[in-house]
Design an enzyme around this catalytic site. Structure first.
Site, mmCIF file in Angstrom:
data_model
loop_
_atom_site.group_PDB
_atom_site.id
_atom_site.type_symbol
_atom_site.label_atom_id
_atom_site.label_comp_id
_atom_site.label_asym_id
_atom_site.label_seq_id
_atom_site.Cartn_x
_atom_site.Cartn_y
_atom_site.Cartn_z
ATOM 1 N NE ARG A 103 -3.908 0.533 1.924
ATOM 2 C CZ ARG A 103 -5.125 0.598 2.454
ATOM 3 N NH1 ARG A 103 -5.346 1.349 3.512
ATOM 4 N NH2 ARG A 103 -6.118 -0.092 1.927
ATOM 5 C CG HIS A 130 -8.476 0.009 -2.810
ATOM 6 N ND1 HIS A 130 -7.658 -1.058 -2.453
ATOM 7 C CD2 HIS A 130 -9.208 0.305 -1.701
ATOM 8 C CE1 HIS A 130 -7.880 -1.371 -1.181
ATOM 9 N NE2 HIS A 130 -8.821 -0.567 -0.704
ATOM 10 C CD GLN A 133 -13.148 -2.219 -0.529
ATOM 11 O OE1 GLN A 133 -12.298 -2.060 0.322
ATOM 12 N NE2 GLN A 133 -14.311 -2.814 -0.262
ATOM 13 C CG ASP A 218 -13.674 6.228 -1.134
ATOM 14 O OD1 ASP A 218 -13.650 6.086 0.110
ATOM 15 O OD2 ASP A 218 -12.646 6.148 -1.846
ATOM 16 C CB CYS A 258 -14.015 0.958 0.058
ATOM 17 S SG CYS A 258 -13.388 2.640 0.226
ATOM 18 N NE ARG A 286 -10.262 -5.449 0.740
ATOM 19 C CZ ARG A 286 -9.491 -4.424 1.116
ATOM 20 N NH1 ARG A 286 -10.041 -3.343 1.651
ATOM 21 N NH2 ARG A 286 -8.179 -4.434 0.930
HETATM 22 N N1 NVA Z 1 -10.112 6.611 -1.422
HETATM 23 C C1 NVA Z 1 -9.734 6.176 -0.099
HETATM 24 C C2 NVA Z 1 -9.942 4.698 0.065
HETATM 25 C C3 NVA Z 1 -9.596 4.159 1.430
HETATM 26 C C4 NVA Z 1 -9.754 2.688 1.538
HETATM 27 C C5 NVA Z 1 -8.288 6.565 0.169
HETATM 28 O O1 NVA Z 1 -7.449 6.380 -0.715
HETATM 29 O O2 NVA Z 1 -8.005 7.054 1.266
HETATM 30 N N1 CP Z 2 -11.294 -0.280 2.544
HETATM 31 C C1 CP Z 2 -10.010 -0.296 2.953
HETATM 32 O O1 CP Z 2 -9.062 -0.537 2.187
HETATM 33 O O2 CP Z 2 -9.878 -0.072 4.297
HETATM 34 P P1 CP Z 2 -8.517 0.155 5.101
HETATM 35 O O3 CP Z 2 -7.951 1.470 4.688
HETATM 36 O O4 CP Z 2 -8.938 0.119 6.549
HETATM 37 O O5 CP Z 2 -7.572 -0.962 4.767
#
Ligand code: NVA
Ligand code: CP
Length: 301
Positions: A103, A130, A133, A218, A258, A286
């Site tokens: 990540r 992502h 997800q 989101d 998500c 997940r």
């Molecule tokens: N769009 C959000 C998704 C988090 C799972 C982010 O990147 O923070």
């Molecule tokens: N939806 C998701 O990826 O959650 P986290 O940021 O908690 O991993």
């Protein structure tokens, strides 16, 4: 050849459907209490340069349930955070680990890591995509409503990493995606163009939601955009998923997010905490879908 999962487009349509089916099977086995250790002796590295609850726990627990082991690797206490080149980190880590999830911020960094890795690399979220997800989201839709092929999905909000993965999912799973985002917050043009007529950008959120089988949103400010929070709150004010918007969708429309969610910002409490919102199944899935993904990448099935 080492297969990676950096985007939904790295797998064929059949492979994606196979993973979603397998995820539901693994879920049933887990709920029955079956012990299934197909990845015994395998080690997963988990590189996190951003925060996480679901992704970290689902990968770590998933690997443990499959008989393997997972290691949490933070840039704060590895040499990654002290400037060791990404290529060198990939070469070293992939000689010790069997599979690696990352990540991070830039998709390019993930691609560079994968290019120098001997073992499968998984995108556990970048600023661009992502895809993990989406595996869980597709599994959730299939479990509640059957195949998503031919259905109408509405994305309400930011043209962000999740939106981009929805565009790719529309191509791979064959649904139509309406995107409602404020001007200036559009998804990446190249990703949009590649999806052709599978996707429409419609400014008005109520029109975009019209007749939809699934409404998805989101957060308005993603990780790394914290300082834009106030500005974005103003820009997205009309893009809240609330009862009025849900009333435009099909009667049996589902709601996805998500998570983490900001209640009464991008979604009202009345929507997220009522029937039709299946966000907890989405979060649970997940676990199951990533177990299926890791089996696919490591065992080729
Ligand atoms: N769009 C959000 C998704 C988090 C799972 C982010 O990147 O923070
Ligand atoms: N939806 C998701 O990826 O959650 P986290 O940021 O908690 O991993």
């Amino acid at each position: 050849m080492t297969r990676h999962f950096l985007s939904l487009l790295d797998l064929s349509r059949d492979e994606l459907y196979g993973i979603v089916r397998r995820a539901t099977e693994l879920k049933r086995m887990q709920h029955r209490g079956d012990i299934h250790t197909s990845l015994k002796g395998k080690n997963l590295g988990m590189v996190f340069e951003k925060s996480s609850t679901r992704t970290r726990v689902s990968f770590e627990v998933g690997m443990s349930q499959l008989g393997g082991h997972a290691l949490f690797l933070s840039p704060r206490d590895t040499q990654l955070g002290r400037g060791e080149p990404i290529e060198d980190s990939a070469r070293v880590l992939s000689r010790m680990l069997d599979i690696i999830m990352i990540r991070t911020f830039e998709q390019g960094k993930l691609e560079c890591f994968a290019a120098h890795s001997r073992v499968p690399v998984i995108n556990a979220l970048t600023d661009k995509l992502h895809p993990c997800q989406l595996l869980a989201d597709m599994q959730t839709y299939f479990e509640h409503r059957g195949d998503i092929n031919g259905k109408a999905v509405a994305w309400i909000g930011d043209g962000n990493n999740m939106c981009h993965s929805y565009i790719n999912a529309a191509r791979q799973f064959g649904f139509h995606l309406n995107i409602a985002c404020p001007e200036g917050y559009d998804p990446d043009q190249a990703i949009l163009t590649a999806a052709g007529d599978r996707v429409s950008v419609i400014r008005d959120p109520l029109s975009a939601a019209g007749g939809a089988d699934l409404i998805v949103t989101d957060v308005w400010a993603s990780m790394g955009q914290e300082e834009e929070q106030v500005l974005r709150k103003r820009a997205f004010a009309r893009y809240q998923v609330n009862d009025e918007l849900m009333a435009q969708a099909a009667d049996d429309a589902l709601f996805f997010h998500c998570l983490p969610a900001h209640r009464d910002e991008e979604v009202t409490t009345s929507v997220i905490d009522t029937e039709g919102s299946v966000v907890w199944d989405e979060a649970e899935n997940r676990l199951h879908s990533q177990k299926a993904l890791m089996e696919f990448l490591l065992l080729g099935r």
